[in-house]
Scaffold this active site. Structure first.
Site, short mmCIF file in Angstrom:
data_model
loop_
_atom_site.label_atom_id
_atom_site.label_comp_id
_atom_site.label_asym_id
_atom_site.label_seq_id
_atom_site.Cartn_x
_atom_site.Cartn_y
_atom_site.Cartn_z
N ASP A 108 24.41 77.12 1.63
CA ASP A 108 23.58 76.16 1.21
C ASP A 108 23.05 76.19 -0.32
OD1 ASP A 108 23.21 75.36 3.99
OD2 ASP A 108 21.79 76.89 4.36
N ASP A 126 25.32 69.67 6.30
CA ASP A 126 24.13 69.46 7.10
C ASP A 126 23.43 67.91 7.03
OD1 ASP A 126 24.20 72.18 7.68
OD2 ASP A 126 22.61 72.70 5.93
#
Length: 147
Positions: A108, A126
């Protein structure tokens, strides 16, 4: 579309992992930072503190979900919006699946915040999953209701 999402996701993760060390961040705007974070859990790092069972669980879940989505995409029915939404979700699921298989975690790097209140870091995959889910809701609201 799914292939494009996978490519953008993996290229962006490659760039961030070859530029940043784990925990590094770069302030881009007063509300947005680039960071390098590893997520062994689900969305919002749910289950990240578990003993390791989550890796196999999330890999299995992504494989099953991907198979269902591919089945739905191959059917002739469904609007263009429905198929676009499923393609975004598929690309996102496979992008994160690649990370889990290769690394044991998802990379991330996008971090939004208001002052010291941070939204959990996320990535291109995402974002695609979220946009795809919103498009599915929109598509379902556009369909005429049967009496």
């Amino acid at each position: 579309m799914a292939g494009l999402i996978i490519a953008l996701d993996q290229l962006s993760k490659y760039a961030i992992t070859h530029t940043f060390m784990l925990g590094d961040y770069l302030t881009v705007t007063p509300f947005f930072d680039l960071v390098l974070a590893h997520n062994t859990g689900a969305a919002f790092s749910l289950f990240a503190d578990q003993a390791g069972w989550q890796r196999a669980f999330f890999i299995s879940t992504a494989l099953i979900a991907s198979a269902i989505i591919i089945y739905l995409l191959r059917r002739e029915s469904g609007s263009v919006l429905f198929k676009l939404a499923l393609s975004l979700i598929l690309g996102g699921a496979l992008g994160n699946l690649i990370d889990r298989i290769l690394n044991g975690y998802v990379v991330d790097f996008l971090s939004f915040h208001i002052q010291q209140h941070y939204w959990p870091a996320f990535n291109v995959a995402d974002s695609a999953i979220t946009i795809g889910a919103l498009l599915l809701v929109w598509d379902s609201l556009k369909k005429p209701r049967k009496p």
